[in-house]
Design a protein around this motif. Sequence first.
Motif, PDB file in Angstrom:
ATOM      1  N   ILE A 118       0.836  -1.199   0.000  1.00 46.02           N
ATOM      2  CA  ILE A 118       0.000   0.000   0.000  1.00 46.02           C
ATOM      3  C   ILE A 118       0.872   1.251   0.000  1.00 46.02           C
ATOM      4  O   ILE A 118       0.605   2.197  -0.742  1.00 46.02           O
ATOM      5  CB  ILE A 118      -0.976  -0.031   1.193  1.00 46.02           C
ATOM      6  CG1 ILE A 118      -2.017  -1.126   0.942  1.00 46.02           C
ATOM      7  CG2 ILE A 118      -1.643   1.320   1.392  1.00 46.02           C
ATOM      8  CD1 ILE A 118      -2.931  -1.399   2.095  1.00 46.02           C
TER       9      ILE A 118
ATOM     10  N   VAL B 159      -3.976  -0.391  -4.198  1.00 48.23           N
ATOM     11  CA  VAL B 159      -4.467  -0.514  -2.824  1.00 48.23           C
ATOM     12  C   VAL B 159      -5.651  -1.481  -2.799  1.00 48.23           C
ATOM     13  O   VAL B 159      -5.708  -2.394  -1.975  1.00 48.23           O
ATOM     14  CB  VAL B 159      -4.861   0.865  -2.246  1.00 48.23           C
ATOM     15  CG1 VAL B 159      -5.519   0.709  -0.890  1.00 48.23           C
ATOM     16  CG2 VAL B 159      -3.658   1.775  -2.163  1.00 48.23           C
TER      17      VAL B 159
ATOM     18  N   CYS C  55      -0.953   4.589   4.476  1.00 50.94           N
ATOM     19  CA  CYS C  55      -1.323   5.798   3.729  1.00 50.94           C
ATOM     20  C   CYS C  55      -0.745   7.055   4.374  1.00 50.94           C
ATOM     21  O   CYS C  55      -0.298   7.969   3.679  1.00 50.94           O
ATOM     22  CB  CYS C  55      -2.839   5.910   3.616  1.00 50.94           C
ATOM     23  SG  CYS C  55      -3.564   4.735   2.456  1.00 50.94           S
TER      24      CYS C  55
END
Length: 77
Positions: free
Chosen positions: A15, A27, A66
Amino acid sequence: MRGGAWIGALERVAIYASVVAGWREMVALALAIKGLGRYPELRSGDDPAVAERFIIGTFVSVLWACACAALARTIVG
């Protein structure tokens, strides 16, 4: 769940790399692969809390990856 630490680490790396590279579709692919790989264990129903821990752990893992990727993109420019 067996292999959880390794799967989680690989998930975060995938990710992170995909967000840094700007390939956000990856993702979804990484999460789909993880979900399909864990489906038999989640479906067995031996322990109802397993599915809940899986969802919460995945969510936290994705948020962490993230956030790190956003920080890296901000620093690099």
